[in-house]
Design a protein around this motif. Structure first.
Motif, PDB file in Angstrom:
ATOM      1  N   PRO A   1     -20.983 -14.246  -0.039  1.00  0.00           N
ATOM      2  CA  PRO A   1     -20.889 -13.007   0.738  1.00  0.00           C
ATOM      3  C   PRO A   1     -20.118 -11.914   0.008  1.00  0.00           C
ATOM      4  N   VAL A   2     -20.450 -10.686   0.326  1.00  0.00           N
ATOM      5  CA  VAL A   2     -19.755  -9.524  -0.223  1.00  0.00           C
ATOM      6  C   VAL A   2     -18.815  -8.962   0.836  1.00  0.00           C
ATOM      7  N   VAL A   3     -17.559  -8.778   0.448  1.00  0.00           N
ATOM      8  CA  VAL A   3     -16.537  -8.242   1.339  1.00  0.00           C
ATOM      9  C   VAL A   3     -16.076  -6.900   0.787  1.00  0.00           C
ATOM     10  N   MET A   4     -16.009  -5.887   1.634  1.00  0.00           N
ATOM     11  CA  MET A   4     -15.477  -4.601   1.202  1.00  0.00           C
ATOM     12  C   MET A   4     -13.956  -4.687   1.204  1.00  0.00           C
ATOM     13  N   VAL A   5     -13.348  -4.315   0.059  1.00  0.00           N
ATOM     14  CA  VAL A   5     -11.901  -4.440  -0.120  1.00  0.00           C
ATOM     15  C   VAL A   5     -11.276  -3.056  -0.223  1.00  0.00           C
ATOM     16  N   ASN A   6     -10.305  -2.807   0.623  1.00  0.00           N
ATOM     17  CA  ASN A   6      -9.543  -1.564   0.578  1.00  0.00           C
ATOM     18  C   ASN A   6      -8.501  -1.689  -0.525  1.00  0.00           C
ATOM     19  N   ARG A   7      -8.750  -1.035  -1.652  1.00  0.00           N
ATOM     20  CA  ARG A   7      -7.857  -1.151  -2.807  1.00  0.00           C
ATOM     21  C   ARG A   7      -6.619  -0.276  -2.670  1.00  0.00           C
ATOM     22  N   GLY A   8      -6.652   0.724  -1.788  1.00  0.00           N
ATOM     23  CA  GLY A   8      -5.476   1.558  -1.599  1.00  0.00           C
ATOM     24  C   GLY A   8      -5.804   3.023  -1.478  1.00  0.00           C
ATOM     25  N   PHE A   9      -4.746   3.823  -1.415  1.00  0.00           N
ATOM     26  CA  PHE A   9      -4.848   5.256  -1.147  1.00  0.00           C
ATOM     27  C   PHE A   9      -4.863   6.070  -2.432  1.00  0.00           C
ATOM     28  N   VAL A  10      -5.673   7.146  -2.425  1.00  0.00           N
ATOM     29  CA  VAL A  10      -5.648   8.132  -3.505  1.00  0.00           C
ATOM     30  C   VAL A  10      -5.576   9.520  -2.873  1.00  0.00           C
ATOM     31  N   PRO A  11      -4.836  10.459  -3.477  1.00  0.00           N
ATOM     32  CA  PRO A  11      -4.783  11.825  -2.936  1.00  0.00           C
ATOM     33  C   PRO A  11      -6.160  12.481  -2.979  1.00  0.00           C
TER      34      PRO A  11
ATOM     35  N   LEU B   1      -2.486  10.430   5.297  1.00  0.00           N
ATOM     36  CA  LEU B   1      -1.422   9.425   5.261  1.00  0.00           C
ATOM     37  C   LEU B   1      -0.083  10.118   5.486  1.00  0.00           C
ATOM     38  N   SER B   2       0.396  10.076   6.712  1.00  0.00           N
ATOM     39  CA  SER B   2       1.609  10.809   7.067  1.00  0.00           C
ATOM     40  C   SER B   2       2.889  10.047   6.730  1.00  0.00           C
ATOM     41  N   GLU B   3       2.827   8.730   6.723  1.00  0.00           N
ATOM     42  CA  GLU B   3       4.012   7.917   6.437  1.00  0.00           C
ATOM     43  C   GLU B   3       3.680   6.880   5.360  1.00  0.00           C
ATOM     44  N   PRO B   4       3.499   7.340   4.122  1.00  0.00           N
ATOM     45  CA  PRO B   4       3.110   6.404   3.052  1.00  0.00           C
ATOM     46  C   PRO B   4       4.228   5.423   2.711  1.00  0.00           C
ATOM     47  N   HIS B   5       3.832   4.243   2.289  1.00  0.00           N
ATOM     48  CA  HIS B   5       4.795   3.265   1.822  1.00  0.00           C
ATOM     49  C   HIS B   5       5.074   3.440   0.327  1.00  0.00           C
ATOM     50  N   GLY B   6       4.187   4.176  -0.337  1.00  0.00           N
ATOM     51  CA  GLY B   6       4.336   4.422  -1.769  1.00  0.00           C
ATOM     52  C   GLY B   6       4.619   5.880  -2.072  1.00  0.00           C
ATOM     53  N   THR B   7       4.312   6.273  -3.292  1.00  0.00           N
ATOM     54  CA  THR B   7       4.632   7.626  -3.780  1.00  0.00           C
ATOM     55  C   THR B   7       3.749   8.694  -3.167  1.00  0.00           C
ATOM     56  N   PHE B   8       2.465   8.399  -3.015  1.00  0.00           N
ATOM     57  CA  PHE B   8       1.496   9.413  -2.617  1.00  0.00           C
ATOM     58  C   PHE B   8       1.218   9.372  -1.115  1.00  0.00           C
ATOM     59  N   GLY B   9       1.000  10.566  -0.569  1.00  0.00           N
ATOM     60  CA  GLY B   9       0.691  10.682   0.850  1.00  0.00           C
ATOM     61  C   GLY B   9      -0.071  11.948   1.123  1.00  0.00           C
ATOM     62  N   GLY B  10      -0.251  12.281   2.404  1.00  0.00           N
ATOM     63  CA  GLY B  10      -0.986  13.478   2.771  1.00  0.00           C
ATOM     64  C   GLY B  10      -2.472  13.215   2.866  1.00  0.00           C
ATOM     65  N   PRO B  11      -3.303  14.279   2.836  1.00  0.00           N
ATOM     66  CA  PRO B  11      -4.756  14.098   2.915  1.00  0.00           C
ATOM     67  C   PRO B  11      -5.262  13.332   1.700  1.00  0.00           C
TER      68      PRO B  11
ATOM     69  N   ALA C   1      -1.988   0.605  -3.235  1.00  0.00           N
ATOM     70  CA  ALA C   1      -2.276  -0.454  -2.269  1.00  0.00           C
ATOM     71  C   ALA C   1      -1.119  -0.610  -1.278  1.00  0.00           C
ATOM     72  N   GLY C   2      -1.360  -1.419  -0.256  1.00  0.00           N
ATOM     73  CA  GLY C   2      -0.320  -1.685   0.734  1.00  0.00           C
ATOM     74  C   GLY C   2      -0.151  -0.600   1.766  1.00  0.00           C
ATOM     75  N   GLU C   3      -1.183   0.218   1.977  1.00  0.00           N
ATOM     76  CA  GLU C   3      -1.075   1.322   2.937  1.00  0.00           C
ATOM     77  C   GLU C   3      -1.822   1.028   4.235  1.00  0.00           C
ATOM     78  N   THR C   4      -1.832  -0.230   4.620  1.00  0.00           N
ATOM     79  CA  THR C   4      -2.433  -0.581   5.907  1.00  0.00           C
ATOM     80  C   THR C   4      -1.638   0.072   7.038  1.00  0.00           C
ATOM     81  N   ILE C   5      -2.330   0.762   7.905  1.00  0.00           N
ATOM     82  CA  ILE C   5      -1.681   1.405   9.051  1.00  0.00           C
ATOM     83  C   ILE C   5      -1.778   0.445  10.231  1.00  0.00           C
ATOM     84  N   ILE C   6      -0.656  -0.134  10.594  1.00  0.00           N
ATOM     85  CA  ILE C   6      -0.622  -1.066  11.711  1.00  0.00           C
ATOM     86  C   ILE C   6      -0.213  -0.287  12.957  1.00  0.00           C
ATOM     87  N   SER C   7      -1.186   0.064  13.728  1.00  0.00           N
ATOM     88  CA  SER C   7      -0.914   0.868  14.923  1.00  0.00           C
ATOM     89  C   SER C   7      -1.897   0.502  16.015  1.00  0.00           C
TER      90      SER C   7
END
Length: 260
Positions: free
Chosen positions: A123-133, A99-109, A217-223
């Motif tokens: 149905p079961v949906v996989m949910v991206n809860r957010g980034f962890v270092p 995560l090179s450009e985090p929106h929150g505090t944590f970033g990097g690998p 959460a909120g680290e969706t990369i829109i690219s």
């Protein structure tokens, strides 16, 4: 009397240029077609980016039902805000990311944490809860990071699955580290097989971050990869080079003595 031995007769030169000229024409047409196709793709990509930028701020809607999954228009749904009602199931998998450009505090690998969510409809949906270092991948390294218990309503961005290629690393079944976002396979790896598995995932918004800060959460990369202009210039440029090369070749042939 002037000798004509040093200059090839026009008909002979034309015959020598006929086949190379035909080949050059076919190749030139192919290059122009490729360049024009890239221009059209560029226009499509720019329109898609514009639609996505407008789409992410829309009010959440219900995601497609299972009967609509086959043949779903992923371009129309990707990054669309959706809402889900249900409950989180046990288990999680980890999608590796830098995560090179985090929106929150944590970033990097680190990893995006995906958890299974059983909806009210089944149905079961996989949910991206957010980034962890990287050092805090496992739940025990981040107390208070568990998902909310019981029936909840969540909202996030609809995300299409990814397709790997021959260079993509396989998921590690022991660590549950994934390198391609494949929601149904992720859910199946957690032993979930008693319900339809959605062919998409949902990225939670920033407000879903737990009090402890992880997963972030909120680290969706829109690219979007958008190299179409570069490719178009390349194909058109090769076409111009081909014209120059053929002109030089044609001049040399018309000056070549007929005896050669």
């Amino acid at each position: 009397m002037t000798s004509n031995a040093s200059t090839a007769p026009a008909p002979a030169a034309k015959r020598r240029l006929l086949l190379p000229g035909l080949v050059a024409f076919v190749v030139f047409c192919a290059l122009m077609t490729l360049g024009t196709w890239q221009v059209l793709r560029l226009q499509w990509k720019l329109a898609l980016i514009e639609r996505v930028e407008e789409r992410i701020d829309l009010a959440p809607v219900d995601p497609p039902a299972p009967e609509a999954w086959e043949g779903i228009d992923e371009d129309a749904w990707d990054y669309r805000p959706v809402r889900l009602k249900g409950k989180f199931l046990e288990g999680e998998v980890y999608y590796y990311i830098a995560l090179s450009e985090p929106h929150g505090t944590f970033g990097g690998p680190g990893y995006l944490v995906y958890a299974p969510f059983r909806t009210e409809a089944g149905p079961v949906v996989m949910v991206n809860r957010g980034f962890v270092p990287e050092a805090r991948r496992l739940p025990e390294s981040r107390p208070g990071s568990e998902p909310p218990a019981g029936e909840v309503e969540i909202a996030g961005l609809w995300r299409r699955d990814e397709r790997g290629n021959m260079f993509t690393l396989d998921a590690d079944p022991k660590t549950q580290v994934w390198f391609v976002r494949e929601a149904p396979k992720m859910a199946a790896s957690l032993g979930i097989g008693d319900a339809p598995l959605a062919p998409f995932s949902v990225d939670l918004r920033t407000e879903a971050t737990p009090a402890g800060g992880l997963p972030q959460a909120g680290e969706t990369i829109i690219s979007f990869r958008n190299n179409h202009l570069q490719y178009a210039v390349t194909w058109y440029g090769l076409g111009l080079v081909l014209i120059g090369v053929f002109i030089a070749f044609a001049r040399s042939e018309t000056r070549r003595p007929s005896g050669e």
